[in-house]
Motif scaffolding. Structure first.
Motif, PDB file in Angstrom:
ATOM      1  N   LYS A  44       0.824  -1.213   0.000  1.00  0.00           N
ATOM      2  CA  LYS A  44       0.000   0.000   0.000  1.00  0.00           C
ATOM      3  C   LYS A  44       0.859   1.264   0.000  1.00  0.00           C
ATOM      4  N   HIS A  45       1.974   1.233   0.701  1.00  0.00           N
ATOM      5  CA  HIS A  45       2.780   2.441   0.910  1.00  0.00           C
ATOM      6  C   HIS A  45       4.174   2.281   0.306  1.00  0.00           C
ATOM      7  N   ALA A  46       4.280   1.543  -0.794  1.00  0.00           N
ATOM      8  CA  ALA A  46       5.602   1.192  -1.324  1.00  0.00           C
ATOM      9  C   ALA A  46       6.469   2.417  -1.593  1.00  0.00           C
ATOM     10  N   HIS A  47       5.875   3.437  -2.210  1.00  0.00           N
ATOM     11  CA  HIS A  47       6.675   4.602  -2.577  1.00  0.00           C
ATOM     12  C   HIS A  47       7.144   5.365  -1.340  1.00  0.00           C
ATOM     13  N   ARG A  48       6.233   5.469  -0.367  1.00  0.00           N
ATOM     14  CA  ARG A  48       6.583   6.152   0.875  1.00  0.00           C
ATOM     15  C   ARG A  48       7.703   5.401   1.604  1.00  0.00           C
ATOM     16  N   PRO A  64       9.966   0.762  -6.206  1.00  0.00           N
ATOM     17  CA  PRO A  64       8.636   0.158  -6.365  1.00  0.00           C
ATOM     18  C   PRO A  64       8.144   0.170  -7.805  1.00  0.00           C
ATOM     19  N   SER A  65       8.819   0.882  -8.677  1.00  0.00           N
ATOM     20  CA  SER A  65       8.394   0.868 -10.076  1.00  0.00           C
ATOM     21  C   SER A  65       8.950  -0.357 -10.804  1.00  0.00           C
ATOM     22  N   ARG A  66       9.859  -1.083 -10.141  1.00  0.00           N
ATOM     23  CA  ARG A  66      10.377  -2.334 -10.704  1.00  0.00           C
ATOM     24  C   ARG A  66       9.853  -3.512  -9.888  1.00  0.00           C
ATOM     25  N   ASP A  67       9.928  -4.710 -10.462  1.00  0.00           N
ATOM     26  CA  ASP A  67       9.419  -5.911  -9.790  1.00  0.00           C
ATOM     27  C   ASP A  67      10.113  -6.157  -8.445  1.00  0.00           C
ATOM     28  N   VAL A  68       9.306  -6.615  -7.488  1.00  0.00           N
ATOM     29  CA  VAL A  68       9.828  -7.052  -6.190  1.00  0.00           C
ATOM     30  C   VAL A  68       9.103  -8.349  -5.837  1.00  0.00           C
ATOM     31  N   VAL A  69       9.837  -9.329  -5.308  1.00  0.00           N
ATOM     32  CA  VAL A  69       9.175 -10.509  -4.731  1.00  0.00           C
ATOM     33  C   VAL A  69       9.290 -10.406  -3.211  1.00  0.00           C
ATOM     34  N   CYS A 282       4.325   1.746  11.675  1.00  0.00           N
ATOM     35  CA  CYS A 282       3.475   2.790  11.084  1.00  0.00           C
ATOM     36  C   CYS A 282       4.257   3.445   9.953  1.00  0.00           C
ATOM     37  N   MET A 283       3.750   3.305   8.735  1.00  0.00           N
ATOM     38  CA  MET A 283       4.499   3.811   7.577  1.00  0.00           C
ATOM     39  C   MET A 283       4.026   5.196   7.144  1.00  0.00           C
ATOM     40  N   GLU A 284       3.060   5.736   7.842  1.00  0.00           N
ATOM     41  CA  GLU A 284       2.573   7.062   7.484  1.00  0.00           C
ATOM     42  C   GLU A 284       3.104   8.096   8.470  1.00  0.00           C
TER      43      GLU A 284
END
Lengths: 360, 360
Positions: A44-48, A64-69, A282-284
């Motif tokens: 949900k908060h990958a970019h952050r 996050p714009s590239r693949d991650v497993v 907490c990622m926010e």
């Protein structure tokens, strides 16, 4: 090989190149890998998450714009040894490892990395020096709970327990449950735990909570205070200037939710001098009124991950049956089931820990 | 008697009834009373402060719509003894006391109370059991610095110093200076201190800072890291899994500013595992990104006030000349000068501590 891949904000199933073990690495088959709340957060908060990690020296954040497993709670079976390995364990051995790869420039994470494939793939690479053999007979889906248990073990270690504290665990998801299990092993009682979900409260009791609270009906801090009353001796031993303060044992509050507003709730509810261990991630951005924390002289210990020793101890605790790891597992899915599992985990009544078994 | 009164958000001079000592109380003449940064904050945020204090059990907040006489850093002279006193000190004795009145229902604050007059008045009431005699010859304007020094002494006590830590003091107002003085007494070196004001940096050096930093030109955490490099032995003693982390001694960061945004700055700048002691009193809502604190495993200790023992120790430290209290005093004013002093304290180049002498 096949993998459930985090791609542009979604979890998709696709094939990807087979990993090839480098120096000091082993190729393993992923037997079981737990889905962590952090994976749901990270989706949900990958970019952050990436932006914040980029601001910490020495950390290479995922793009996050590239693949991650994803997948950092794994139990695997050794398939092959790369160059420069000592072959400490032969092929077929079941192993756990903390989610890191050792490289000449330092450890790199597994599971939130564009380079290092996590456990939602059929195969992955591990560093030989980090391997721990799974004691004979422990099922992989239980051995995979080593990592989340280690989070709880570490949180309790960082709480600087001296004996006599009364713990309150806020939130009984997998992190809160791991904290409860670790507190029980530490011998602290009564363990008080709060969660809105009846299923989670039942699990909390099973893992060691002595008192469980539904915050919808009972104020957790009021309930805590009832169970934390000082004995007559403890009262008498207080310095005179404390004699007008409530006669309560020291509070250890474990924040195991990880959403904005929780710290403020703790500032409001915690007793004076409470030690707060923040285990929820907490990622926010969050807000709070520090004056409350100041007047109460609260101590906030943020915790993250664990030491290698705590990780190894956690595997032993599960293998020896000291922690009822099995009770946390509510479903086992294959690679094709990962995306749905991410959705299903939103319902705490239905699920606690879903194990991915990529070989299915 | 005359007093500088906080009335409807302003400081005004007016007369008010003479205080009459109750049971266990003494009537004193206020010889000297420091103006605290918290008084400036309280004037600006009185309603917020009262609203927050009202939410903490056992605290009776001031009502900012009624008169309040601030002033909690005082040195006084005994005038008269109320009923039920033991007359431990005769009239004319100079005394300090922590700012509280003992009552049958518990201690009440002096200085942020509608009932208990603080030190910006000609006379006030103190509780006899809390009185400390000012050692012979110590000028009242220096004895009045006992309270702010006690804040620093307490903050350093709460930092759980084990030896080997390298402290960084953010902000060199009276609170930061008191922390520096207490750190020096604790024997921790080097003490690194940061403030934008050249005058404050000069004072920081005088009180014991080994390195002073202007944050406008030097990044405080980078400078801290230069002075916190581990020795070869310390490096070798680290567990292997820490070997890729920066080889830095433990950080003790004292937040002595107390405005929103400071905690976030510390989250951004602090090294891993730093212990942060929040001494500045931020009275507004604050925001921060907890993920930074989590990944770095920071520990935040909020502190407030001091114990009676720390208060007594602080008076001794000043009296014995171990703390150069005199250097902090930049002006002495009468009751008529209090309102202007509140304005003047906004300029750190001109003022550090202004002492009110109501008898002037």
């Amino acid at each position: 090989m096949r993998a459930a891949i985090f791609r542009q904000g979604e979890i998709v199933v696709d094939t990807m190149p087979e990993p090839v073990p480098g120096s000091g690495q082993v190729l393993v088959k992923t037997l079981a890998c737990g889905i962590c709340g952090s994976d749901l957060h990270a989706r949900k908060h990958a970019h952050r998450l990436a932006a914040i990690a980029a601001r910490i020296p020495g950390r290479k954040p995922m793009d996050p714009s590239r693949d991650v497993v994803f997948g950092h709670e794994f139990c695997c079976e050794i398939i092959d040894h790369g160059p420069g390995t000592q072959k400490r364990f032969k092929a077929g051995t079941r192993v756990c490892a903390l989610p890191a790869l050792l490289t000449p420039t330092g450890p790199q994470g597994i599971g939130y990395s564009n380079e290092n494939v996590g456990g939602y793939a059929e195969r992955m690479l591990l560093s030989e020096p980090l391997l721990l053999e799974v004691p004979n007979g422990l099922p992989p889906e239980h051995a995979a709970l080593t990592e989340p248990l280690a989070v709880g073990v570490h949180a309790v270690e960082k709480a600087r327990v001296q004996g006599g504290e009364v713990p309150l665990v806020i939130g009984c998801g997998p992190v809160g449950l791991a904290v409860i299990a670790a507190l029980k092993i530490k011998g602290l009682h009564p363990i008080i735990a709060a969660d809105y979900s009846p299923a989670r409260r039942a699990l909390a009791e099973r893992l060691g909570a002595d008192v469980v609270i539904d915050p919808a009906h009972t104020q957790p801090y009021a309930s805590w205070a009832e169970h934390a009353a000082m004995s007559a001796e403890e009262k008498a031993a207080r310095p005179p200037w404390q004699s007008f303060q409530p006669a309560l044992k020291p509070a250890l509050i474990f924040e195991c939710v990880g959403v904005p507003g929780l710290i403020q709730q703790i500032f409001e509810g915690a007793p004076r001098d409470a030690r707060v261990i923040v285990v929820g991630v907490c990622m926010e951005s969050d807000h709070a009124e520090p004056l409350l924390g100041i007047i109460k002289e609260l101590n906030i210990q943020y915790v993250y991950a664990y030491t290698p020793e705590e990780f190894a101890a956690s595997l032993r605790l599960i293998a020896e049956g000291q922690v009822d790891a099995a009770s946390m597992v509510t479903a086992q899915v294959g690679i094709d089931g990962v995306a749905q599992a991410f959705e299903d985990l939103a319902n705490p009544e239905r699920h606690t820990k879903i194990i991915v078994e990529p070989w299915r």
